[in-house]
Design a protein around this motif. Structure first.
Motif, PDB file in Angstrom:
ATOM      1  N   ALA A  45     -30.141 -25.875  60.836  1.00 50.24           N
ATOM      2  CA  ALA A  45     -29.540 -25.644  59.406  1.00 50.24           C
ATOM      3  C   ALA A  45     -28.230 -24.859  59.570  1.00 50.24           C
ATOM      4  CB  ALA A  45     -30.554 -24.910  58.499  1.00 50.24           C
ATOM      5  N   ARG A  46     -28.555 -23.637  60.614  1.00 52.19           N
ATOM      6  CA  ARG A  46     -27.462 -22.906  60.769  1.00 52.19           C
ATOM      7  C   ARG A  46     -26.253 -23.356  61.699  1.00 52.19           C
ATOM      8  NH1 ARG A  46     -28.868 -17.491  58.938  1.00 52.19           N
ATOM      9  NH2 ARG A  46     -31.024 -17.594  58.432  1.00 52.19           N
ATOM     10  N   ALA A  47     -26.650 -24.247  62.543  1.00 46.99           N
ATOM     11  CA  ALA A  47     -25.695 -24.913  63.257  1.00 46.99           C
ATOM     12  C   ALA A  47     -24.808 -25.917  62.648  1.00 46.99           C
ATOM     13  CB  ALA A  47     -26.444 -25.642  64.430  1.00 46.99           C
ATOM     14  N   SER A  48     -25.582 -26.485  61.551  1.00 45.23           N
ATOM     15  CA  SER A  48     -24.807 -27.360  60.494  1.00 45.23           C
ATOM     16  C   SER A  48     -24.528 -26.919  59.306  1.00 45.23           C
ATOM     17  CB  SER A  48     -25.822 -28.767  60.598  1.00 45.23           C
ATOM     18  OG  SER A  48     -26.625 -28.374  60.030  1.00 45.23           O
ATOM     19  N   ALA A  49     -24.155 -25.515  59.133  1.00 44.60           N
ATOM     20  CA  ALA A  49     -23.831 -25.027  57.881  1.00 44.60           C
ATOM     21  C   ALA A  49     -24.751 -24.854  56.762  1.00 44.60           C
ATOM     22  CB  ALA A  49     -22.528 -25.630  57.306  1.00 44.60           C
ATOM     23  N   GLY A  50     -26.025 -25.174  57.219  1.00 48.83           N
ATOM     24  CA  GLY A  50     -27.373 -24.864  56.431  1.00 48.83           C
ATOM     25  C   GLY A  50     -27.159 -25.777  55.232  1.00 48.83           C
ATOM     26  N   LEU A  51     -28.430 -25.391  54.174  1.00 48.13           N
ATOM     27  CA  LEU A  51     -28.382 -26.282  53.145  1.00 48.13           C
ATOM     28  C   LEU A  51     -27.908 -25.455  51.924  1.00 48.13           C
ATOM     29  CD1 LEU A  51     -32.284 -27.281  53.659  1.00 48.13           C
ATOM     30  CD2 LEU A  51     -30.406 -28.647  53.833  1.00 48.13           C
ATOM     31  N   ALA A  52     -27.932 -26.037  50.652  1.00 47.21           N
ATOM     32  CA  ALA A  52     -27.413 -25.412  49.599  1.00 47.21           C
ATOM     33  C   ALA A  52     -28.502 -24.764  48.928  1.00 47.21           C
ATOM     34  CB  ALA A  52     -27.170 -26.713  48.635  1.00 47.21           C
ATOM     35  N   ARG A  53     -28.254 -23.557  48.468  1.00 47.45           N
ATOM     36  CA  ARG A  53     -29.112 -22.415  47.758  1.00 47.45           C
ATOM     37  C   ARG A  53     -30.166 -23.132  47.093  1.00 47.45           C
ATOM     38  NH1 ARG A  53     -28.884 -18.886  43.284  1.00 47.45           N
ATOM     39  NH2 ARG A  53     -30.339 -17.153  43.552  1.00 47.45           N
ATOM     40  N   ALA A  54     -29.925 -23.995  46.253  1.00 42.62           N
ATOM     41  CA  ALA A  54     -31.059 -24.505  45.464  1.00 42.62           C
ATOM     42  C   ALA A  54     -32.179 -25.129  46.314  1.00 42.62           C
ATOM     43  CB  ALA A  54     -30.531 -25.415  44.542  1.00 42.62           C
ATOM     44  N   ALA A  55     -31.415 -26.044  47.453  1.00 43.80           N
ATOM     45  CA  ALA A  55     -32.622 -26.666  48.469  1.00 43.80           C
ATOM     46  C   ALA A  55     -33.436 -25.817  49.346  1.00 43.80           C
ATOM     47  CB  ALA A  55     -31.528 -27.647  49.202  1.00 43.80           C
ATOM     48  N   THR A  56     -32.696 -24.527  49.466  1.00 45.27           N
ATOM     49  CA  THR A  56     -33.463 -23.556  50.204  1.00 45.27           C
ATOM     50  C   THR A  56     -34.368 -23.038  49.259  1.00 45.27           C
ATOM     51  OG1 THR A  56     -31.460 -23.299  51.729  1.00 45.27           O
ATOM     52  CG2 THR A  56     -33.276 -21.565  51.626  1.00 45.27           C
ATOM     53  N   GLN A  57     -34.141 -22.607  48.240  1.00 43.57           N
ATOM     54  CA  GLN A  57     -35.112 -22.212  47.044  1.00 43.57           C
ATOM     55  C   GLN A  57     -36.331 -22.947  47.143  1.00 43.57           C
ATOM     56  OE1 GLN A  57     -32.664 -21.143  43.974  1.00 43.57           O
ATOM     57  NE2 GLN A  57     -32.494 -18.777  44.329  1.00 43.57           N
ATOM     58  N   THR A  58     -36.149 -24.298  46.952  1.00 43.32           N
ATOM     59  CA  THR A  58     -36.954 -25.390  46.511  1.00 43.32           C
ATOM     60  C   THR A  58     -37.899 -25.218  47.845  1.00 43.32           C
ATOM     61  OG1 THR A  58     -35.606 -26.515  45.103  1.00 43.32           O
ATOM     62  CG2 THR A  58     -37.556 -27.753  46.077  1.00 43.32           C
ATOM     63  N   LEU A  59     -37.329 -25.406  49.057  1.00 41.75           N
ATOM     64  CA  LEU A  59     -38.184 -25.600  50.190  1.00 41.75           C
ATOM     65  C   LEU A  59     -38.955 -24.337  50.417  1.00 41.75           C
ATOM     66  CD1 LEU A  59     -35.620 -27.088  52.394  1.00 41.75           C
ATOM     67  CD2 LEU A  59     -37.715 -28.124  51.679  1.00 41.75           C
ATOM     68  N   ASP A  60     -38.625 -23.103  49.949  1.00 42.49           N
ATOM     69  CA  ASP A  60     -39.273 -21.740  50.228  1.00 42.49           C
ATOM     70  C   ASP A  60     -40.420 -21.892  49.128  1.00 42.49           C
ATOM     71  OD1 ASP A  60     -39.649 -19.272  51.315  1.00 42.49           O
ATOM     72  OD2 ASP A  60     -38.880 -18.343  49.322  1.00 42.49           O
ATOM     73  N   GLN A  61     -40.061 -22.449  47.955  1.00 43.99           N
ATOM     74  CA  GLN A  61     -41.116 -22.471  46.916  1.00 43.99           C
ATOM     75  C   GLN A  61     -42.350 -23.369  47.448  1.00 43.99           C
ATOM     76  OE1 GLN A  61     -40.518 -23.977  43.122  1.00 43.99           O
ATOM     77  NE2 GLN A  61     -40.752 -22.045  42.269  1.00 43.99           N
ATOM     78  N   LEU A  62     -41.912 -24.536  47.996  1.00 48.18           N
ATOM     79  CA  LEU A  62     -43.030 -25.401  48.503  1.00 48.18           C
ATOM     80  C   LEU A  62     -43.797 -24.961  49.665  1.00 48.18           C
ATOM     81  CD1 LEU A  62     -40.839 -28.563  48.379  1.00 48.18           C
ATOM     82  CD2 LEU A  62     -42.745 -28.038  46.895  1.00 48.18           C
TER      83      LEU A  62
END
Length: 136
Positions: free
Chosen positions: A48-65
Protein backbone atom coordinates in the motif's frame (compact mmCIF):
# COMPACT_ATOMS: atom_id res chain seq x y z
CA UNK A 1 6.68 -1.31 -6.12
CA UNK A 2 7.59 -3.89 -3.50
CA UNK A 3 9.60 -6.77 -4.92
CA UNK A 4 8.61 -10.39 -4.53
CA UNK A 5 11.86 -11.18 -2.65
CA UNK A 6 11.04 -8.43 -0.11
CA UNK A 7 7.65 -10.01 0.52
CA UNK A 8 9.08 -13.54 0.58
CA UNK A 9 11.63 -12.45 3.19
CA UNK A 10 8.78 -11.86 5.63
CA UNK A 11 8.32 -15.66 5.82
CA UNK A 12 11.75 -16.06 7.44
CA UNK A 13 11.29 -13.41 10.16
CA UNK A 14 10.63 -14.32 13.78
CA UNK A 15 7.56 -13.05 15.61
CA UNK A 16 9.65 -10.47 17.50
CA UNK A 17 11.25 -9.22 14.28
CA UNK A 18 7.86 -8.99 12.58
CA UNK A 19 6.58 -6.87 15.48
CA UNK A 20 9.66 -4.60 15.25
CA UNK A 21 9.18 -4.28 11.48
CA UNK A 22 5.52 -3.31 12.06
CA UNK A 23 6.51 -0.68 14.64
CA UNK A 24 9.04 0.81 12.21
CA UNK A 25 6.76 0.75 9.18
CA UNK A 26 3.40 1.73 10.71
CA UNK A 27 4.49 3.60 13.82
CA UNK A 28 2.15 1.78 16.21
CA UNK A 29 2.37 -1.34 18.33
CA UNK A 30 1.77 -4.46 16.29
CA UNK A 31 -1.75 -5.88 16.59
CA UNK A 32 -2.21 -8.99 18.73
CA UNK A 33 -2.47 -11.48 15.90
CA UNK A 34 -0.64 -14.62 14.87
CA UNK A 35 2.73 -14.30 13.09
CA UNK A 36 1.06 -15.58 9.91
CA UNK A 37 -1.58 -12.82 10.05
CA UNK A 38 1.07 -10.21 10.90
CA UNK A 39 3.07 -11.28 7.82
CA UNK A 40 -0.02 -10.71 5.67
CA UNK A 41 -0.67 -7.33 7.28
CA UNK A 42 2.96 -6.26 6.81
CA UNK A 43 2.90 -7.35 3.18
CA UNK A 44 -0.26 -5.32 2.64
CA UNK A 45 1.23 -2.26 4.38
CA UNK A 46 4.42 -2.49 2.32
CA UNK A 47 2.48 -2.73 -0.94
CA UNK A 48 0.00 0.00 0.00
CA UNK A 49 2.81 2.42 0.85
CA UNK A 50 4.63 1.58 -2.37
CA UNK A 51 1.51 2.35 -4.41
CA UNK A 52 0.42 5.45 -2.44
CA UNK A 53 -1.90 3.52 -0.13
CA UNK A 54 -5.66 3.47 0.23
CA UNK A 55 -8.16 6.18 0.93
CA UNK A 56 -8.71 6.96 4.62
CA UNK A 57 -12.26 5.58 4.57
CA UNK A 58 -11.06 2.29 3.08
CA UNK A 59 -8.33 1.99 5.70
CA UNK A 60 -10.81 2.68 8.50
CA UNK A 61 -13.22 0.08 7.16
CA UNK A 62 -10.47 -2.53 6.89
CA UNK A 63 -9.27 -1.73 10.40
CA UNK A 64 -12.79 -2.08 11.76
CA UNK A 65 -13.23 -5.41 9.99
CA UNK A 66 -9.89 -6.67 11.32
CA UNK A 67 -10.87 -5.85 14.91
CA UNK A 68 -14.23 -7.53 14.36
CA UNK A 69 -15.94 -5.53 17.11
CA UNK A 70 -18.16 -3.09 15.21
CA UNK A 71 -19.62 -2.41 11.79
CA UNK A 72 -20.39 1.07 10.53
CA UNK A 73 -22.93 1.73 7.82
CA UNK A 74 -22.05 4.75 5.70
CA UNK A 75 -24.38 7.74 5.61
CA UNK A 76 -25.69 7.64 2.05
CA UNK A 77 -27.46 10.28 -0.03
CA UNK A 78 -31.15 10.51 0.76
CA UNK A 79 -30.71 9.03 4.22
CA UNK A 80 -32.82 10.43 7.05
CA UNK A 81 -31.53 9.84 10.59
CA UNK A 82 -33.76 10.35 13.61
CA UNK A 83 -32.47 10.44 17.19
CA UNK A 84 -34.23 11.36 20.41
CA UNK A 85 -32.00 13.14 22.91
CA UNK A 86 -33.20 14.39 26.26
CA UNK A 87 -36.83 14.42 25.20
CA UNK A 88 -36.26 16.20 21.89
CA UNK A 89 -36.35 14.52 18.49
CA UNK A 90 -33.54 15.45 16.09
CA UNK A 91 -33.79 14.74 12.36
CA UNK A 92 -30.68 14.82 10.19
CA UNK A 93 -30.79 14.40 6.42
CA UNK A 94 -28.03 13.52 4.00
CA UNK A 95 -28.71 15.28 0.73
CA UNK A 96 -28.13 13.89 -2.73
CA UNK A 97 -25.10 16.21 -2.75
CA UNK A 98 -23.73 14.34 0.34
CA UNK A 99 -24.23 17.42 2.54
CA UNK A 100 -25.47 16.74 6.06
CA UNK A 101 -28.32 19.01 7.16
CA UNK A 102 -29.72 19.55 10.64
CA UNK A 103 -31.48 22.51 12.25
CA UNK A 104 -31.53 24.51 8.98
CA UNK A 105 -27.72 24.33 8.74
CA UNK A 106 -25.17 22.36 6.76
CA UNK A 107 -22.61 20.28 8.68
CA UNK A 108 -19.35 18.63 7.67
CA UNK A 109 -19.95 15.41 9.60
CA UNK A 110 -22.40 13.49 11.73
CA UNK A 111 -19.96 13.84 14.62
CA UNK A 112 -20.26 17.63 14.45
CA UNK A 113 -24.05 17.33 14.63
CA UNK A 114 -23.85 14.89 17.55
CA UNK A 115 -21.51 17.28 19.37
CA UNK A 116 -23.89 20.19 18.78
CA UNK A 117 -26.83 18.17 20.12
CA UNK A 118 -25.13 16.70 23.20
CA UNK A 119 -22.45 19.24 24.03
CA UNK A 120 -19.87 16.44 24.24
CA UNK A 121 -17.66 14.59 21.79
CA UNK A 122 -19.50 11.69 20.20
CA UNK A 123 -18.93 9.43 17.25
CA UNK A 124 -21.63 10.64 14.87
CA UNK A 125 -22.23 7.18 13.38
CA UNK A 126 -22.53 5.70 16.89
CA UNK A 127 -24.86 8.49 18.08
CA UNK A 128 -27.18 8.05 15.10
CA UNK A 129 -27.13 4.24 15.20
CA UNK A 130 -25.00 3.61 12.12
CA UNK A 131 -22.25 1.94 14.15
CA UNK A 132 -23.29 -1.41 15.60
CA UNK A 133 -21.50 -3.93 17.78
CA UNK A 134 -20.92 -7.26 16.09
CA UNK A 135 -22.52 -10.26 17.78
CA UNK A 136 -19.95 -12.55 19.39
Amino acid sequence: MVSAPDLAALETLSSATLRERWQTLVGTTAPSVSPKMLRLALAWEMQARASAGLARAATQTLDQLARGQTRTQAATPGMRLVREWQGQVHVVTVGEDQIIRWNDREWRSLSEVARAITGTRWSGPAFFGLKKKVAA
